[in-house]
Design a protein around this motif. Structure first.
Motif, PDB file in Angstrom:
ATOM      1  N   ARG A  19      11.572  -9.992  69.704  1.00 52.15           N
ATOM      2  CA  ARG A  19      11.928  -9.283  68.468  1.00 52.15           C
ATOM      3  C   ARG A  19      10.710  -9.140  67.561  1.00 52.15           C
ATOM      4  NH1 ARG A  19      16.206 -12.983  68.908  1.00 52.15           N
ATOM      5  NH2 ARG A  19      15.461 -14.218  67.141  1.00 52.15           N
ATOM      6  N   VAL A  20       9.967 -10.227  67.392  1.00 49.45           N
ATOM      7  CA  VAL A  20       8.760 -10.167  66.564  1.00 49.45           C
ATOM      8  C   VAL A  20       7.712  -9.283  67.229  1.00 49.45           C
ATOM      9  CG1 VAL A  20       6.868 -11.506  65.570  1.00 49.45           C
ATOM     10  CG2 VAL A  20       9.192 -12.432  65.547  1.00 49.45           C
ATOM     11  N   TYR A  44       2.675 -14.992  61.501  1.00 54.38           N
ATOM     12  CA  TYR A  44       3.778 -15.790  62.029  1.00 54.38           C
ATOM     13  C   TYR A  44       3.249 -17.181  62.367  1.00 54.38           C
ATOM     14  CZ  TYR A  44       1.700 -13.654  66.221  1.00 54.38           C
ATOM     15  OH  TYR A  44       0.820 -13.188  67.168  1.00 54.38           O
ATOM     16  N   LEU A  52      16.205 -10.211  63.095  1.00 53.21           N
ATOM     17  CA  LEU A  52      14.782 -10.392  62.823  1.00 53.21           C
ATOM     18  C   LEU A  52      14.597 -10.486  61.321  1.00 53.21           C
ATOM     19  CD1 LEU A  52      11.805 -10.431  63.790  1.00 53.21           C
ATOM     20  CD2 LEU A  52      11.811  -7.937  63.560  1.00 53.21           C
ATOM     21  N   ASP A  87      10.881 -15.004  60.431  1.00 61.37           N
ATOM     22  CA  ASP A  87      10.173 -14.812  61.694  1.00 61.37           C
ATOM     23  C   ASP A  87       8.719 -14.403  61.488  1.00 61.37           C
ATOM     24  OD1 ASP A  87      12.356 -15.218  63.698  1.00 61.37           O
ATOM     25  OD2 ASP A  87      13.260 -13.587  62.559  1.00 61.37           O
ATOM     26  N   CYS A  88       8.478 -13.524  60.530  1.00 58.02           N
ATOM     27  CA  CYS A  88       7.103 -13.101  60.261  1.00 58.02           C
ATOM     28  C   CYS A  88       7.030 -12.509  58.859  1.00 58.02           C
ATOM     29  CB  CYS A  88       6.614 -12.085  61.294  1.00 58.02           C
ATOM     30  SG  CYS A  88       7.547 -10.538  61.338  1.00 58.02           S
ATOM     31  N   VAL A 124      12.136 -10.683  58.197  1.00 59.98           N
ATOM     32  CA  VAL A 124      10.777 -10.306  57.821  1.00 59.98           C
ATOM     33  C   VAL A 124      10.650 -10.389  56.304  1.00 59.98           C
ATOM     34  CG1 VAL A 124       9.014  -8.500  57.937  1.00 59.98           C
ATOM     35  CG2 VAL A 124      10.679  -8.727  59.779  1.00 59.98           C
ATOM     36  N   LEU A 177       6.567 -16.727  70.174  1.00 57.42           N
ATOM     37  CA  LEU A 177       6.622 -15.358  69.666  1.00 57.42           C
ATOM     38  C   LEU A 177       7.712 -14.608  70.430  1.00 57.42           C
ATOM     39  CD1 LEU A 177       5.433 -13.246  67.772  1.00 57.42           C
ATOM     40  CD2 LEU A 177       3.824 -12.623  69.577  1.00 57.42           C
TER      41      LEU A 177
END
Length: 304
Positions: A283-284, A274, A94, A140-141, A96, A280
């Motif tokens: 994991r997010v 995101y 993930l 991812d975000c 971030v 989605l």
């Protein structure tokens, strides 16, 4: 040839830097790794890797192939993960991105609980306040302060951060404590925050009832990082204005004293952002839910 396994093996060789390490991580014999990569090269009719006795490197074709196939592999594994037991046990990487203040003072100190809950997740945190492209940067975000206006992004508001005005006791020694923001114009020095890139100073607007005032005053130093802002305050260089959760432990320990307690700034909204064009992943989703819980449990964050 098992094409999926061959591509997965090739990407693992690139990421580990050797056939032996790839074999160990995949828990297969080394000669199988060699055979799969050779079969993939024969299928594609191009050489993907340069091999010597000491190192493995990608050819130009190999680099282009890896760049595209590694993304496809991640999406493939993500779909499989989501369709299997991912809702209760997500796994994988993930990515971030978040600001240094949130990472250092709030998120990273609490990550042990996230890892205990999701031990199969690997979390890569980019720490920056720069704008990022979620697609091209393969993120991812992002966790960001302020309002999100880009229609191509989905932003979930998770809380608001209150700010405090404070200074080191050593700085205040021999100086009068301000009762009104206007008092900072007389005999006080501020530590200012400016935005990286534009160089524009962050305005500090305080409210008390119906009255509003803007902190002006002279400054000796300005910085573009909250950690540096805090360090300058602890070094007795002036009065600073920063998130309450970053200052509170220092206030409780007596290293900082709060000022103008009746005057408050508008809390800054925090959102997880995101892309609207991407599925989605679980994991997010679990990270977003965990961040919401984190804000709810923090005494110096405001949940609306």
């Amino acid at each position: 040839m098992d094409y999926f396994t061959a591509v997965k093996t090739f990407t693992r060789v690139v990421e580990t830097g050797s056939f032996a390490k790839a074999a160990d991580s995949l828990e297969v014999p080394r000669n199988m790794v060699t055979k799969l990569v050779q079969s993939l090269e024969a299928h594609l009719r191009v050489k993907l890797l340069n091999r010597t006795t000491r190192r493995v490197s990608m050819t130009n074709d190999g680099a282009a192939y890896y760049e595209r196939m590694s993304r496809l592999m991640e999406e493939w594994l993500e779909v499989e993960s989501d369709l299997a037991s991912a809702q209760s046990n997500p796994r994988g990487r993930l990515r971030v991105d978040m600001g240094a203040t949130l990472a250092s003072f709030l998120v990273i100190p609490a990550l042990a609980s996230f890892h205990a809950r999701y031990p199969d997740l690997q979390l890569d945190i980019g720490v920056s306040d720069r704008p990022v492209d979620l697609i091209s940067d393969r993120i991812d975000c992002v966790v960001r302060a302020g309002k999100v206006t880009d229609p191509s992004l989905i932003a979930r508001h998770i809380g608001d951060l209150p700010f405090v005005t404070c200074a080191a006791p050593g700085y205040m020694k021999g100086r009068e404590f301000p009762e009104h923001p206007a008092d900072l114009e007389r005999g006080h020095t501020l530590i200012r925050y400016f935005f990286a890139g534009s160089g524009r100073q962050s305005p500090v607007v305080l409210n008390f009832g119906d009255e509003q005032a803007t902190l002006r005053g002279r400054h000796f130093v300005s910085v573009n990082d909250t950690n540096a802002l805090l360090a300058a305050g602890l070094a007795e260089l002036g009065i600073l204005h920063l998130p309450a959760f970053a200052a509170q432990s220092h206030i409780e320990a007596g290293r900082l004293v709060s000022l103008l307690d009746n005057w408050t700034a508008e809390p800054v909204p925090i959102s997880i952002v995101y892309s609207a064009n991407r599925h989605l992943s679980s994991r997010v989703r679990v990270f977003v839910d965990w961040m919401v819980e984190l804000f709810k449990s923090n005494a110096y964050a405001i949940i609306r």
